[in-house]
Scaffold this motif. Structure first.
Motif, mmCIF file in Angstrom:
data_model
loop_
_atom_site.group_PDB
_atom_site.id
_atom_site.type_symbol
_atom_site.label_atom_id
_atom_site.label_comp_id
_atom_site.label_asym_id
_atom_site.label_seq_id
_atom_site.Cartn_x
_atom_site.Cartn_y
_atom_site.Cartn_z
ATOM 1 N N MET A 1 0.818 -1.176 0.000
ATOM 2 C CA MET A 1 0.000 0.000 0.000
ATOM 3 C C MET A 1 0.853 1.226 0.000
ATOM 4 O O MET A 1 1.961 1.208 0.410
ATOM 5 C CB MET A 1 -0.779 0.073 1.276
ATOM 6 C CG MET A 1 -1.861 -0.878 1.343
ATOM 7 S SD MET A 1 -2.582 -0.616 2.890
ATOM 8 C CE MET A 1 -1.169 -0.381 3.855
ATOM 9 N N GLU B 399 -2.104 -4.619 -2.760
ATOM 10 C CA GLU B 399 -1.489 -5.741 -3.442
ATOM 11 C C GLU B 399 -2.118 -7.083 -3.071
ATOM 12 O O GLU B 399 -2.501 -7.288 -1.929
ATOM 13 C CB GLU B 399 -0.004 -5.781 -3.078
ATOM 14 C CG GLU B 399 0.295 -6.149 -1.612
ATOM 15 C CD GLU B 399 0.210 -4.996 -0.612
ATOM 16 O OE1 GLU B 399 -0.220 -3.901 -1.014
ATOM 17 O OE2 GLU B 399 0.550 -5.204 0.560
ATOM 18 N N HIS B 430 5.493 -0.440 -6.931
ATOM 19 C CA HIS B 430 5.423 -0.907 -5.548
ATOM 20 C C HIS B 430 4.450 -2.088 -5.393
ATOM 21 O O HIS B 430 4.793 -3.120 -4.822
ATOM 22 C CB HIS B 430 4.997 0.268 -4.674
ATOM 23 C CG HIS B 430 4.879 -0.034 -3.220
ATOM 24 N ND1 HIS B 430 5.909 0.164 -2.341
ATOM 25 C CD2 HIS B 430 3.850 -0.528 -2.498
ATOM 26 C CE1 HIS B 430 5.521 -0.192 -1.126
ATOM 27 N NE2 HIS B 430 4.270 -0.616 -1.191
ATOM 28 N N HIS B 434 5.071 -6.167 -4.661
ATOM 29 C CA HIS B 434 4.606 -6.933 -3.490
ATOM 30 C C HIS B 434 4.391 -8.415 -3.809
ATOM 31 O O HIS B 434 4.238 -9.224 -2.894
ATOM 32 C CB HIS B 434 3.300 -6.343 -2.966
ATOM 33 C CG HIS B 434 3.475 -5.286 -1.919
ATOM 34 N ND1 HIS B 434 4.239 -5.476 -0.798
ATOM 35 C CD2 HIS B 434 2.955 -4.028 -1.807
ATOM 36 C CE1 HIS B 434 4.186 -4.375 -0.033
ATOM 37 N NE2 HIS B 434 3.420 -3.489 -0.637
ATOM 38 N N GLU B 453 6.638 -4.163 3.586
ATOM 39 C CA GLU B 453 6.654 -2.798 3.044
ATOM 40 C C GLU B 453 8.073 -2.238 2.933
ATOM 41 O O GLU B 453 8.413 -1.585 1.951
ATOM 42 C CB GLU B 453 5.799 -1.865 3.913
ATOM 43 C CG GLU B 453 4.316 -2.211 3.924
ATOM 44 C CD GLU B 453 3.661 -2.172 2.557
ATOM 45 O OE1 GLU B 453 4.315 -1.785 1.576
ATOM 46 O OE2 GLU B 453 2.480 -2.538 2.466
ATOM 47 N N TYR B 509 7.959 1.901 5.903
ATOM 48 C CA TYR B 509 8.290 1.878 4.474
ATOM 49 C C TYR B 509 9.679 2.495 4.246
ATOM 50 O O TYR B 509 10.630 1.830 3.889
ATOM 51 C CB TYR B 509 7.272 2.680 3.663
ATOM 52 C CG TYR B 509 5.871 2.137 3.584
ATOM 53 C CD1 TYR B 509 5.072 1.998 4.706
ATOM 54 C CD2 TYR B 509 5.313 1.784 2.364
ATOM 55 C CE1 TYR B 509 3.782 1.528 4.618
ATOM 56 C CE2 TYR B 509 4.008 1.315 2.264
ATOM 57 C CZ TYR B 509 3.247 1.191 3.402
ATOM 58 O OH TYR B 509 1.970 0.726 3.297
HETATM 59 ZN ZN LIG Z 1 2.986 -1.687 0.096
#
Ligand SMILES: [Zn+2]
Lengths: 164, 756
Positions: A1, B399, B430, B434, B453, B509
């Motif tokens: 995300m 994802e 991104h 995943h 992440e 992240y």
């Molecule tokens: Zn992500």
């Protein structure tokens, strides 16, 4: 995300937010002009969303889609949210201008000539109303004394005493 | 100097320095607080499930869960109905009296406790729908409506629901190695994800009356059972994501006949689902390796949008060894596909998007999917599935195996800003990425967000840079410094449970991603890092790794002790600040210094007993006298050194000796908590430059300050620390010698205004 760009990211779940909300303000004393100079920066998209909301406009900062009077809108927002008091007296701030650098916007402000500073009060409410997790960092360099502190919701001002 | 004497000198020196420190008495004892201490107390003890080297052990196990599902998507009423048969294989050595099943949709139930744990005042604004739901007694009626849970003989099974977790009691315990089969029937109201932020739901398009469904967490899914957590049945509060078992899926999905749909797994009846023309285009696309081929065009979609078919059709999928299943469906979908070569396999790169996503989506989405598959395959391991799909979802970035939702919507007139375009390229990279972390390298997201992440945000940087050189990736070390020097009250260590993290995006992240970037660029180097990182990915593909498995593998595969780095970067909220405190210049002399006289005296000797020796003298010390700098070239000006060299080196070897004649002591300081290698650029008066990197272990005995002698044949003009900003140094003011007095930004700006 990941981070989303829309305003809606503030609502309910922050799960798509890949972002933090922060501003950094440096306040220095300029010996030549005997004034305090303020440089503040924060994220362009944060300021954009708050200006669009409070002024009811749809502009995209740092693009051709800025509104014409953007400088006066920004000036109004910044000056009503950033307040400086020297020895308990509110200072009139000159809005010198703004500048974009990558995803940041820099604001430049300056006081008139100030008396000898015994007390300095800094209030920075920038974006506090918009983001719960907004942090406004203040760095002061005055009479070779350096101080750093953090303003946030519930604690948006700080008073400093200078002995020398 | 004879051997005995030199031995004596060494012991003497250490004795002298010992004696000086002896003054301190009666101080409190302390535990080992050294920043290079091993992480024995933080890590789980290795065992036969998970080895000390970070690999799966000989007794490693994981459960398998297979699903057979018949799903109906009701586009008229935005409901979804499901009938599913679950086969649970108990591969653990333990008998299980009950199973835990995740009911993620219950996070949106009218009585969900998720809103109750959120503090804070009013939102900035409320849309009418939101105001009605929140204040007018009409909360959204989400959550699973469970019709039944039965065994295969249609006997009702006993269950109890605790928010998002259902405990299913088995008639008798499921023994190690046994399998059980049960059936569930359910339905729920699909949330409008643009109103109630959620990872899954539909978007309604007012203009044409159609919906775009992006559907996930849509069926009851088994919780993970393993040797680390037992049952991973921490509630789903909305943030800490998912922990799921691998298994095989047979799924039939019934939609209106004018929808285009795709999902996790192989579409078994593609020929039947597409028109003849569309199928021809699909065949062409499977041979198109350089650009996407449009299968369903925008013109065809505009025509379709005007109708609403009452007929239905059923899409059939089979997915093998996946940890989840998701699908997207709409009559608004434009569909394009291109082929990508991964190893010797042809993989489908695909996008589905409404016309509102164009022209941006047609230009970039599928190409970004293809680039991500190639780049990640190179960095980690070849993509093992047969396709990857990017679906357009407003404000989304989420994802699932083989399929993901991504934002990136141009303005209504079809124009878009660079920010929107780059945001979209970043998010597609991104989310497709995943597929590796956590879809295949299947870590526990409920517990540790950073494991998928953070690792994915790092790998994403590399893929973005191959898509577009100089792409504004967000997770470089220099992008996290402002966050890391923030208020300590607002920081949590990376090693924190997902729900309890401040500054989620930076913490889970950007900071871990920047940490891996530092490991690669500064600490391990490209070759070692890439080997170790892909070793981790390969060891744990289609398995369930823990943080220790990652930390241990990175060390095991690189022969580098990184405990100090894991401790500082992952287990604390510290930051990096390395600087130069000062610099001393030394000159060369043969005149005995105070230091050597003292040492000789303590030993009843004279300096001359040490034979002809050379001393370095601090130009600011008492020993320094004017004229000492007359020794400009030690190798010429000191006769006994000159003789020694002449006797020991001949010809070219002699000629090539370095004419070292500048000596400095550089004092480095470290106000930051985290140890870090010191990267130094020595810039000389002749304009040349030398880079030197001192390992982080330089801080192992003094965490605050270290001195370093630097000898050179050139005179130093400037010293810069971390000149490329690779170490996330939060304060670069102390990175220069001599100190840089830069004109302030505001003064520069004022000048610019004047010049205008
Ligand atoms: Zn992500």
């Amino acid at each position: 995300m990941k981070k989303i760009l829309s305003l809606l990211l503030i609502v309910l779940f922050a799960f798509t937010v890949h972002k933090y909300h922060l501003s950094l303000t440096k306040i220095v004393f300029n010996v030549k002009s005997n004034s305090l100079q303020i440089t503040m920066h924060c994220f362009i998209d944060d300021i954009e969303s708050v200006i669009n909301k409070t002024e009811n406009v749809t502009c995209e900062l740092a693009t051709k889609r800025e509104v014409k009077n953007i400088d006066s809108l920004l000036q109004k927002y910044v000056l009503s949210n950033f307040i400086l008091k020297v020895n308990q007296k509110k200072q009139l701030l000159k809005y010198i201008g703004k500048e974009y650098e990558k995803d940041l916007i820099y604001f430049y402000l300056e006081t008139d000539s100030v008396p000898k500073i015994n007390f300095l009060e800094v209030q920075n409410k920038i974006l506090l109303n918009t983001f719960d997790d907004q942090q406004n960092i203040i760095k002061i360099n005055l009479n070779s004394q350096k101080k750093t502190f953090y303003l946030k919701n519930g604690n948006d001002k700080e008073m400093l005493k200078f002995d020398k | 100097m004879n051997k005995v004497l030199s031995y004596l000198i060494i012991t003497l020196i250490s004795f002298v320095s010992f004696a000086q420190e002896e003054k301190v008495k009666n101080e409190k004892a302390h535990y080992n607080t050294n920043k290079f201490k091993q992480l024995k107390e933080e890590f789980n003890t290795p065992n036969t499930y998970r080895t000390a080297s970070g690999a799966p052990g000989k007794d490693y196990f994981q459960q398998q869960v297979d699903y057979k599902m018949d799903i109906i998507l009701d586009d008229k009423n935005q409901k979804i109905f499901g009938n599913q048969t679950i086969t649970y294989h108990n591969n653990s050595p333990d008998a299980l009296a009950y199973l835990w099943i995740q009911l993620d949709q219950n996070v949106r139930a009218a009585d969900s406790k998720t809103p109750d744990i959120e503090g804070g005042g009013p939102s900035v604004f409320y849309k009418p729908e939101q105001f009605t739901q929140k204040f007018l007694g009409k909360p959204f009626d989400g959550g699973f409506k469970i019709e039944y849970v039965k065994d295969i003989n249609n006997n009702d099974l006993d269950y109890v629901i605790n928010q998002t977790m259902m405990r299913l009691d088995l008639p008798k315990p499921l023994q190690a190695g046994e399998t059980t089969v049960f059936k569930m029937k359910w339905w729920y109201n699909i949330p409008e994800h643009t109103v109630n932020r959620s990872r899954s739901g539909y978007e309604h398009f007012e203009k044409d009356g159609n919906n775009n469904y992006i559907i996930a967490q849509f069926f009851p899914r088994l919780a993970v059972y393993n040797n680390v957590e037992g049952w991973q049945n921490l509630q789903f509060w909305g943030r800490g994501e998912f922990a799921l078992e691998f298994g095989n899926y047979h799924v039939n999905i019934t939609t209106p006949s004018d929808h285009i749909l795709d999902a996790t797994g192989k579409l078994l009846n593609r020929k039947k689902m597409l028109t003849k023309v569309e199928y021809k285009r699909f065949e062409k696309a499977m041979k198109s390796f350089d650009k996407p081929i449009i299968i369903v065009t925008q013109e065809e979609v505009i025509e379709k949008e005007k109708h609403f078919s009452d007929k239905t059709k059923t899409w059939k999928f089979y997915a093998e060894n996946v940890r989840d299943f998701a699908f997207a469906s709409s009559r608004k979908y434009i569909l394009d596909i291109m082929a990508v070569k991964i190893g010797n396999k042809t993989v489908i790169a695909e996008s589905m998007y409404p016309k509102e996503g164009n022209p941006l989506w047609e230009e970039h989405s599928t190409r970004v999917v293809a680039n991500t598959l190639e780049s990640y395959s190179k960095q980690l391991f070849d993509y093992p599935y047969h396709k990857a799909i990017s679906v357009h979802g407003k404000q989304q970035g989420m994802e699932y195996p083989m399929i993901c939702w991504n934002y990136g919507r141009p303005r209504e007139d079809g124009t878009y800003s660079e920010r929107t375009k780059n945001g979209m390229i970043g998010v597609i990279t991104h989310e497709v990425g995943h597929n590796w972390f956590p879809m295949i390298v299947n870590s526990d997201e409920r517990q540790w967000t950073w494991m998928d992440e953070g690792l994915n945000s790092y790998t994403e940087i590399m893929a973005e840079q191959t898509y577009q050189k100089g792409f504004p990736s967000r997770s470089f070390p220099k992008n996290v410094t402002e966050y890391m020097r923030g208020d300590q009250d607002q920081l949590s260590p990376i090693m924190s449970q997902s729900n309890n993290i401040y500054n989620f995006g930076m913490n889970a992240y950007a900071k871990p991603a920047a940490g891996l970037y530092i490991l690669r660029e500064v600490i391990l180097g490209h070759e070692l890092f890439d080997k170790a990182f892909s070793t981790y990915a390969k060891r744990w593909k289609f398995k369930h790794p823990t943080p220790e498995d990652f930390f241990r593998t990175m060390e095991d595969a690189s022969a580098t002790d990184l405990d100090w780095f894991w401790r500082g970067w992952f287990y604390t909220t510290g930051n990096v600040d390395v600087g130069i405190k000062g610099i001393k210049k030394y000159v060369v002399t043969t005149k005995p210094t105070t230091r050597v006289k003292k040492m000789a005296a303590a030993y009843g000797m004279k300096p001359k007993d040490f034979g002809p020796v050379i001393y370095l003298v601090d130009t600011e010390s008492e020993d320094y006298t004017v004229g000492m700098e007359n020794i400009k070239n030690p190798i010429e000006d000191i006769q006994f050194l000159k003789d020694y060299l002449a006797n020991n080196f001949k010809g070219a070897e002699h000629a090539n000796l370095k004419n070292t004649r500048y000596f400095y002591e550089i004092i480095f300081e470290k106000p930051g908590d985290i140890p870090m290698p010191i990267i130094v650029d020595y810039i000389f008066t002749d304009g040349t430059k030398m880079r030197k990197q001192y390992p982080a272990q330089i801080w192992r005995k003094n965490d605050k300050e270290v001195k370093k002698l630097f000898a050179s044949d050139k005179e130093i003009k400037e010293i810069n620390i971390d000149p490329d900003q690779l170490t996330a140094d939060v304060n670069i003011e102390n990175n220069y010698w001599p100190k840089k007095v830069e004109e302030t930004k505001i003064e520069k700006f004022k000048k610019k205004l004047k010049d205008k």
